[in-house]
Design a protein around this motif. Structure first.
Motif, PDB file in Angstrom:
ATOM      1  N   TYR A  37       1.566  10.010  -3.641  1.00  0.00           N
ATOM      2  CA  TYR A  37       1.705   8.758  -4.402  1.00  0.00           C
ATOM      3  C   TYR A  37       2.455   7.684  -3.623  1.00  0.00           C
ATOM      4  O   TYR A  37       1.993   6.554  -3.484  1.00  0.00           O
ATOM      5  CB  TYR A  37       2.411   9.046  -5.727  1.00  0.00           C
ATOM      6  CG  TYR A  37       2.858   7.820  -6.489  1.00  0.00           C
ATOM      7  CD1 TYR A  37       1.940   7.041  -7.190  1.00  0.00           C
ATOM      8  CD2 TYR A  37       4.203   7.432  -6.509  1.00  0.00           C
ATOM      9  CE1 TYR A  37       2.344   5.909  -7.893  1.00  0.00           C
ATOM     10  CE2 TYR A  37       4.611   6.301  -7.213  1.00  0.00           C
ATOM     11  CZ  TYR A  37       3.676   5.547  -7.898  1.00  0.00           C
ATOM     12  OH  TYR A  37       4.080   4.431  -8.585  1.00  0.00           O
ATOM     13  N   ARG A  38       3.620   8.027  -3.121  1.00  0.00           N
ATOM     14  CA  ARG A  38       4.440   7.025  -2.444  1.00  0.00           C
ATOM     15  C   ARG A  38       3.791   6.552  -1.142  1.00  0.00           C
ATOM     16  O   ARG A  38       3.863   5.367  -0.794  1.00  0.00           O
ATOM     17  CB  ARG A  38       5.839   7.582  -2.178  1.00  0.00           C
ATOM     18  CG  ARG A  38       6.682   7.629  -3.447  1.00  0.00           C
ATOM     19  CD  ARG A  38       8.052   8.184  -3.197  1.00  0.00           C
ATOM     20  NE  ARG A  38       8.762   7.453  -2.162  1.00  0.00           N
ATOM     21  CZ  ARG A  38       9.969   7.802  -1.728  1.00  0.00           C
ATOM     22  NH1 ARG A  38      10.574   8.860  -2.238  1.00  0.00           N
ATOM     23  NH2 ARG A  38      10.572   7.098  -0.787  1.00  0.00           N
ATOM     24  N   GLN A  39       3.182   7.462  -0.427  1.00  0.00           N
ATOM     25  CA  GLN A  39       2.525   7.075   0.820  1.00  0.00           C
ATOM     26  C   GLN A  39       1.361   6.123   0.560  1.00  0.00           C
ATOM     27  O   GLN A  39       1.173   5.142   1.281  1.00  0.00           O
ATOM     28  CB  GLN A  39       2.034   8.331   1.554  1.00  0.00           C
ATOM     29  CG  GLN A  39       3.155   9.197   2.074  1.00  0.00           C
ATOM     30  CD  GLN A  39       2.665  10.538   2.591  1.00  0.00           C
ATOM     31  OE1 GLN A  39       1.525  10.949   2.325  1.00  0.00           O
ATOM     32  NE2 GLN A  39       3.518  11.248   3.314  1.00  0.00           N
ATOM     33  N   PHE A  40       0.587   6.406  -0.494  1.00  0.00           N
ATOM     34  CA  PHE A  40      -0.533   5.541  -0.824  1.00  0.00           C
ATOM     35  C   PHE A  40      -0.048   4.146  -1.202  1.00  0.00           C
ATOM     36  O   PHE A  40      -0.637   3.142  -0.794  1.00  0.00           O
ATOM     37  CB  PHE A  40      -1.361   6.135  -1.976  1.00  0.00           C
ATOM     38  CG  PHE A  40      -2.595   5.339  -2.306  1.00  0.00           C
ATOM     39  CD1 PHE A  40      -3.793   5.591  -1.668  1.00  0.00           C
ATOM     40  CD2 PHE A  40      -2.561   4.316  -3.260  1.00  0.00           C
ATOM     41  CE1 PHE A  40      -4.940   4.844  -1.952  1.00  0.00           C
ATOM     42  CE2 PHE A  40      -3.686   3.566  -3.562  1.00  0.00           C
ATOM     43  CZ  PHE A  40      -4.886   3.834  -2.903  1.00  0.00           C
ATOM     44  N   GLN A  41       1.038   4.073  -1.995  1.00  0.00           N
ATOM     45  CA  GLN A  41       1.558   2.766  -2.390  1.00  0.00           C
ATOM     46  C   GLN A  41       2.050   1.974  -1.183  1.00  0.00           C
ATOM     47  O   GLN A  41       1.851   0.756  -1.098  1.00  0.00           O
ATOM     48  CB  GLN A  41       2.703   2.922  -3.407  1.00  0.00           C
ATOM     49  CG  GLN A  41       2.337   3.672  -4.677  1.00  0.00           C
ATOM     50  CD  GLN A  41       1.042   3.206  -5.304  1.00  0.00           C
ATOM     51  OE1 GLN A  41       0.810   2.007  -5.459  1.00  0.00           O
ATOM     52  NE2 GLN A  41       0.187   4.151  -5.673  1.00  0.00           N
ATOM     53  N   ALA A  42       2.685   2.669  -0.238  1.00  0.00           N
ATOM     54  CA  ALA A  42       3.162   1.996   0.976  1.00  0.00           C
ATOM     55  C   ALA A  42       1.982   1.471   1.792  1.00  0.00           C
ATOM     56  O   ALA A  42       2.014   0.336   2.297  1.00  0.00           O
ATOM     57  CB  ALA A  42       4.001   2.970   1.805  1.00  0.00           C
ATOM     58  N   TRP A  43       0.944   2.288   1.893  1.00  0.00           N
ATOM     59  CA  TRP A  43      -0.252   1.879   2.648  1.00  0.00           C
ATOM     60  C   TRP A  43      -0.946   0.710   1.966  1.00  0.00           C
ATOM     61  O   TRP A  43      -1.385  -0.236   2.637  1.00  0.00           O
ATOM     62  CB  TRP A  43      -1.191   3.082   2.763  1.00  0.00           C
ATOM     63  CG  TRP A  43      -2.497   2.826   3.454  1.00  0.00           C
ATOM     64  CD1 TRP A  43      -2.693   2.497   4.769  1.00  0.00           C
ATOM     65  CD2 TRP A  43      -3.803   2.914   2.875  1.00  0.00           C
ATOM     66  NE1 TRP A  43      -4.029   2.377   5.050  1.00  0.00           N
ATOM     67  CE2 TRP A  43      -4.737   2.624   3.897  1.00  0.00           C
ATOM     68  CE3 TRP A  43      -4.279   3.215   1.592  1.00  0.00           C
ATOM     69  CZ2 TRP A  43      -6.116   2.620   3.674  1.00  0.00           C
ATOM     70  CZ3 TRP A  43      -5.644   3.218   1.375  1.00  0.00           C
ATOM     71  CH2 TRP A  43      -6.552   2.921   2.406  1.00  0.00           C
ATOM     72  N   GLY A  46       0.593  -1.679   4.342  1.00  0.00           N
ATOM     73  CA  GLY A  46      -0.328  -1.365   5.413  1.00  0.00           C
ATOM     74  C   GLY A  46      -1.606  -2.170   5.213  1.00  0.00           C
ATOM     75  O   GLY A  46      -1.582  -3.270   4.658  1.00  0.00           O
ATOM     76  N   ASN A  47      -2.726  -1.602   5.606  1.00  0.00           N
ATOM     77  CA  ASN A  47      -4.015  -2.290   5.473  1.00  0.00           C
ATOM     78  C   ASN A  47      -4.805  -1.839   4.255  1.00  0.00           C
ATOM     79  O   ASN A  47      -5.967  -2.224   4.086  1.00  0.00           O
ATOM     80  CB  ASN A  47      -4.854  -2.058   6.737  1.00  0.00           C
ATOM     81  CG  ASN A  47      -4.192  -2.631   7.971  1.00  0.00           C
ATOM     82  OD1 ASN A  47      -3.637  -3.729   7.940  1.00  0.00           O
ATOM     83  ND2 ASN A  47      -4.219  -1.877   9.075  1.00  0.00           N
ATOM     84  N   GLY A  48      -4.173  -0.998   3.400  1.00  0.00           N
ATOM     85  CA  GLY A  48      -4.899  -0.394   2.295  1.00  0.00           C
ATOM     86  C   GLY A  48      -5.559  -1.377   1.348  1.00  0.00           C
ATOM     87  O   GLY A  48      -6.763  -1.262   1.056  1.00  0.00           O
ATOM     88  N   LYS A  49      -4.796  -2.339   0.865  1.00  0.00           N
ATOM     89  CA  LYS A  49      -5.340  -3.278  -0.116  1.00  0.00           C
ATOM     90  C   LYS A  49      -6.535  -4.037   0.442  1.00  0.00           C
ATOM     91  O   LYS A  49      -7.586  -4.156  -0.207  1.00  0.00           O
ATOM     92  CB  LYS A  49      -4.254  -4.267  -0.556  1.00  0.00           C
ATOM     93  CG  LYS A  49      -4.723  -5.271  -1.583  1.00  0.00           C
ATOM     94  CD  LYS A  49      -3.576  -6.183  -2.038  1.00  0.00           C
ATOM     95  CE  LYS A  49      -4.047  -7.194  -3.066  1.00  0.00           C
ATOM     96  NZ  LYS A  49      -2.927  -8.074  -3.524  1.00  0.00           N
ATOM     97  N   THR A  50      -6.397  -4.548   1.657  1.00  0.00           N
ATOM     98  CA  THR A  50      -7.487  -5.318   2.263  1.00  0.00           C
ATOM     99  C   THR A  50      -8.720  -4.462   2.481  1.00  0.00           C
ATOM    100  O   THR A  50      -9.846  -4.860   2.125  1.00  0.00           O
ATOM    101  CB  THR A  50      -7.030  -5.913   3.611  1.00  0.00           C
ATOM    102  OG1 THR A  50      -5.953  -6.822   3.374  1.00  0.00           O
ATOM    103  CG2 THR A  50      -8.166  -6.658   4.289  1.00  0.00           C
TER     104      THR A  50
END
Length: 359
Positions: A118-124, A128-132
């Motif tokens: 969970y926390r890693q995904f939120q940080a990404w 990070g580039n996750g949202k884009t």
């Protein structure tokens, strides 16, 4: 006197400037939208959709109302993606890995075996580039997704016999879907597609030998402990499944910017709330399960290593065949490696110590 007149003039100017802003706020439209979910109200994950809808209405002072529909009530449980994409409904709340048959890369918006917690995904997503990357992928399908819930790492499921080695998985009929089913099949398991409501009778009748669902709180409500003795951990295929709010992109783009910001903020609130809820309720449920005879077990090391190897083989295949998957997965894995290193340095050690003295 001059100073006082100047202050009064400034105050009058500020008041005059505030009038158009207030008028603009009051001019925001009144909207009534529908949101289709993929699950029934009995599952905690449904509450993420409810929290999201309530927050949007609260932050717009009742002007933007969203009616939540349970899975199958408005559209089929797994029809949320198509319904939002084509505008049948304005919004949805679902797990994107349900749609990996359309494009395997969609699973990366939820979780993949041995993926981020969970926390890693939120940080990404946030730094990070996750949202884009994720939003660019879904834009092709006319959908804007936002994280709006997470169960945290799930359990490895209910089994009617002990799993002492990889050999014990051979021929096992297990209710497991998505990417996890694709990978565990390489270990000899026969994946079964069984709706949540049918898991209990399927285990009871012996139609299946094992089943994964979510975690102690939701699993106990469905009574799985009454028809299977062994409860395994961890659910390596569900390290931190993100649940998303989908918004039809054309409708989202047409919203006032104030409403767009509120939608994202409400999704963030639902995201944090659901994880907190599961963290509060799962320990209580697990203690109850164990007190009633459930046998808690951990998957043997050789099972986890074999599953990890099968996962890497699968990802290599997908990276070759699916450019969308390769683009997002490569970025995700690079981010996750640094996250794992940091967790091992600080919090992982702290957590391991605290767990050792809490027993």
């Amino acid at each position: 006197m001059t100073q006082r007149r100047d202050l009064l003039a400034v105050a009058a100017l500020a008041g005059a400037m505030a009038v158009p802003a207030m008028a603009a706020s009051h001019a925001l439209p009144e909207l009534n939208w529908r949101l289709a979910t993929s699950v029934p109200p009995t599952i905690e994950f449904y509450e993420g959709a409810v929290t999201f809808a309530e927050e949007v209405e609260r932050m717009t002072d009742g002007k933007f109302k969203i009616r939540v529909f349970a899975g199958g009530e408005l559209v089929p449980a797994f029809g949320v993606f198509d319904a939002v994409s084509d505008g049948t409904v304005e919004m949805g709340h679902t797990a994107s890995y349900y749609y990996f048959g359309k494009n395997e890369a969609y699973a990366l918006d939820t979780t993949v075996p041995f993926g981020m917690n969970y926390r890693q995904f939120q940080a990404w997503w946030n730094y990070g580039n996750g949202k884009t990357l994720i939003q660019d992928l879904f834009a092709k399908a006319n959908i804007v997704p936002f994280p709006a819930g997470n169960t945290g790492v799930q359990m490895g499921g209910w089994f009617n016999k002990e799993v002492k080695s990889v050999a014990d998985l051979e021929g096992l009929k297990m209710r497991i879907g998505g990417m996890g089913g694709k990978i565990i099949q390489k270990l000899g398991v026969v994946p079964q597609s069984v709706p949540g409501a049918d898991i209990y009778p399927s285990l009871e009748k012996g139609t299946i030998d094992a089943a994964e669902w979510i975690g102690p709180h939701d699993d106990m409500k469905l009574g799985f402990n009454q028809v299977a003795s062994y409860y395994y951990t961890p659910g390596w295929w569900e390290a931190g499944p993100n649940l998303s709010v989908y918004i039809n992109k054309e409708k989202f783009d047409a919203l006032p910017v104030e409403y767009q910001a509120i939608v994202e903020a409400a999704a963030t609130r639902a995201n944090v709330d659901m994880m907190s809820s599961y963290d509060a309720k799962n320990p209580v449920a697990l203690k109850k399960l164990i007190s009633t005879g459930t046998k808690l077990r951990a998957f043997p090391r050789d099972v986890l290593e074999a599953a990890y190897a099968a996962a890497q083989e699968t990802y290599a295949e997908l990276r070759e065949s699916n450019p969308d998957f390769k683009l997002i997965y490569d970025d995700m894995v690079k981010f996750q490696k640094d996250q794992n290193l940091w967790a091992g340095v600080a919090e992982g050690r702290q957590d391991a110590f605290m767990q050792s003295i809490s027993r």
